[in-house]
Enzyme design. Structure first.
Site, short mmCIF file in Angstrom:
data_model
loop_
_atom_site.label_atom_id
_atom_site.label_comp_id
_atom_site.label_asym_id
_atom_site.label_seq_id
_atom_site.Cartn_x
_atom_site.Cartn_y
_atom_site.Cartn_z
N CYS A 498 43.81 37.20 37.38
CA CYS A 498 42.91 38.18 36.77
C CYS A 498 42.01 37.35 35.88
O CYS A 498 41.44 36.37 36.35
CB CYS A 498 43.69 39.27 36.02
SG CYS A 498 45.09 38.67 35.05
N SER A 499 41.93 37.67 34.60
CA SER A 499 41.12 36.83 33.72
C SER A 499 42.03 35.81 33.04
O SER A 499 41.85 34.61 33.16
CB SER A 499 40.41 37.71 32.69
OG SER A 499 39.55 36.91 31.90
#
Length: 568
Positions: A498-499
């Protein structure tokens, strides 16, 4: 024995020996079973949980085969640092004494201290009286200096006593604590469950007599017993092999690296039980469950992530990867500073290294990311973030976006062959080529678009369908390799990011593991899955909402697939 004790022991043994058979471990004896049950007042489910906690702790801390006649354990036992007194308190409980000033962290490894502790506690609970009446633990800090203290070790000892050893812990007395101990103690007491916190007491040396009779205490603690530390534990070393411990049978024969793989445990729940659990404890109870997990310190170190030359490769300064599970790149030009990427191997359901959990690549780490994909033979990449969200950069554009365009990333060149758009995700077929060997491979890139940062997807169904598409693709990609793939039938690791690589990444991997187990044996356990996952990718699942979502998503899935009986 309490009424119904035989039935409880029978039930406990049936459950445990299903597990021992599955893992090729020798079956548990009746007497060993009684120890776990007595420690939990014959509550079968709590005793089963204790059994697994005991086993996991021993495996995790390397306390596998205890050889009291061999170094370094022999010297540790003879140091008298930790002893079981040969008297009992008025209630019949055994009294264990740990003398802090005899501990020198620079000379003794933690796991050796824990081995001695396990060995002596195991000896103590051979006695039925100790099983029945429990254990009093005296942590004697009188005359100890800061150099004798190891915060991590104290935490492990408390964890062990609180939930990983088959003895009823009655009281912990911390005696003669120096002034500097106030702060570590306040931190330690935060991690203690309330029940245990009530049992832990800090007392001055002269006050100990108010709690225990003088004939139960050594002279230096105000009692009447003469204590010769060096000869005390010799009684345990008299027989040629030391007494074998009836609990060792649980540990032997279990491969060391298997401990983190997600396998069905006895704490598995059916979907009905899962729904009942959520209805009983409500959202607040599930949040508290997450809090419990969040308080646990990661079992490892972050030295590599914290090296000055690697810090710039971390997207977030506080999201680091454990040295023990990090993905190591092959170093370039024999420079060890080139082997780092913020990525961790994570085990899946019945599969070691089923995933690589990683952060959204930064521009300066694109080359490292593609090198990792190449070196680990990755077939599928799963991205659960958009490039920008709420005006903030969440991830770099690390692959060529448009069909028939190419990007060059150091040793790897990447070409986009086809892009398909679905309602909740995009799927891109990429061809990657090693510029040195000219070898080409195909990688499928999935990007899930309907998941707000920090939040949870509005539709669990869409996410679970996405997970099925990813699983199906991994299967097809392995098939297309034919006999060129020699590894685990589940294939090479799936890269999930994801981030930061912990929140949405952890949530998706949790769902994948739990659903795989549900499809395989009809049970799952979210709590155990997340705890285990965080020992590999630290801090996986970032918010109580994401944790709660794992429960509601599985319930929603079960309702959609008619897996719940009519009365639910």
């Amino acid at each position: 024995m309490v009424p119904g004790a035989d039935e409880a022991t029978q039930q406990f043994l049936e459950e445990i020996n299903k597990w021992t058979t599955q893992h090729g471990v020798s079956p548990l004896s009746w007497n060993a079973a009684v120890k776990f049950l007595m420690a939990r007042k014959f509550d079968v489910y709590r005793a089963i949980e204790l059994f697994h906690s005991y086993r996991d702790t021993r495996l995790k801390e390397g306390i596998v085969k205890l050889k009291p006649h061999e170094e370094p354990l022999r010297s540790e036992l003879l140091s008298g640092k930790f002893i079981i007194l040969n008297v009992r308190d008025p209630s019949g409980a055994s009294i264990a004494l740990f003398t802090a000033k005899l501990h020198q962290p620079n000379k003794t490894l933690q796991h050796v201290v824990l081995q001695a502790l396990f060995y002596l506690l195991d000896q103590a609970i051979e006695s039925f009286e100790t099983q029945r009446n429990g254990l009093v633990f005296i942590y004697d800090m009188a005359g100890s200096a800061y150099t004798n203290f190891e915060y991590d070790l104290s935490k492990k000892i408390l964890h062990l006593l609180k939930g990983a050893f088959p003895a009823r812990l009655k009281k912990v007395f911390i005696v003669g604590a120096p002034v500097w101990f106030r702060f570590p103690y306040s931190v330690l007491s935060l991690i203690l469950k309330e029940k245990l916190r009530e049992r832990v007491q800090m007392v001055k040396t002269h006050e100990l007599k108010q709690h225990l009779p003088r004939d139960c205490l050594p002279e230096h603690l105000g009692g009447a017993m003469k204590l010769d530390h060096s000869s005390w534990n010799k009684q345990f070393l008299t027989s040629p092999n030391g007494r074998t411990n009836s609990l060792d049978e649980l540990i032997t024969g279990f491969p060391r690296d298997e401990v983190s793989i997600h396998v069905p445990g006895l704490e598995g729940m059916t979907v009905e039980e899962l729904l009942d659990h959520v209805n009983t404890v409500q959202k607040r109870g599930i949040y508290e469950e997450y809090e419990d997990i969040r308080r646990e310190t990661p079992p490892g170190t972050f030295n590599c992530s914290l090296q000055p030359y690697n810090q710039q490769k971390n997207r977030y300064g506080d999201v680091l990867c454990l040295d023990q599970t990090r993905v190591k790149l092959k170093s370039l030009n024999h420079d060890e500073r080139t082997d780092y990427i913020n990525a961790s191997f994570m085990d899946g359901y019945k599969q070691k290294n089923a995933y690589i959990g990683t952060q959204g690549p930064l521009e300066k780490t694109y080359n490292d990311f593609w090198r990792m994909v190449w070196e680990q033979h990755v077939l599928v990449i799963v991205m659960t973030t958009r490039i920008d969200e709420s005006g903030r950069k969440k991830c770099g554009q690390y692959w060529p976006l448009d069909q028939n365009t190419r990007g060059n990333y150091g040793l790897i060149s990447v070409k986009s062959l086809a892009v398909e758009s679905f309602k909740h995700y995009n799927k891109t077929t990429l061809e990657i080529q090693n510029v040195e060997s000219h070898e080409r491979r195909q990688v499928i890139h999935f990007q899930y678009l309907s998941w707000p940062d920090y939040g949870v997807p509005s539709s669990a169904t869409a996410l679970i369908d996405f997970r099925s598409a990813v699983r199906q693709q991994q299967g097809l990609s392995i098939q297309s390799l034919g006999n060129r793939w020699k590894g685990h039938p589940g294939g090479p690791p799936i890269v999930v990011h994801c981030s930061a690589g912990i929140g949405r990444t952890g949530t998706l991997c949790t769902l994948d593991i739990c659903l795989s187990q549900l499809e395989d044996v009809g049970t799952l356990n979210i709590y155990q899955t997340v705890r285990r996952m965080r020992t590999q990718r630290a801090f996986s699942i970032q918010t109580p909402d994401q944790y709660y979502f794992c429960y509601t998503a599985i319930i929603e899935h079960a309702q959609r697939k008619n897996l719940l009986s009519a009365h639910h």
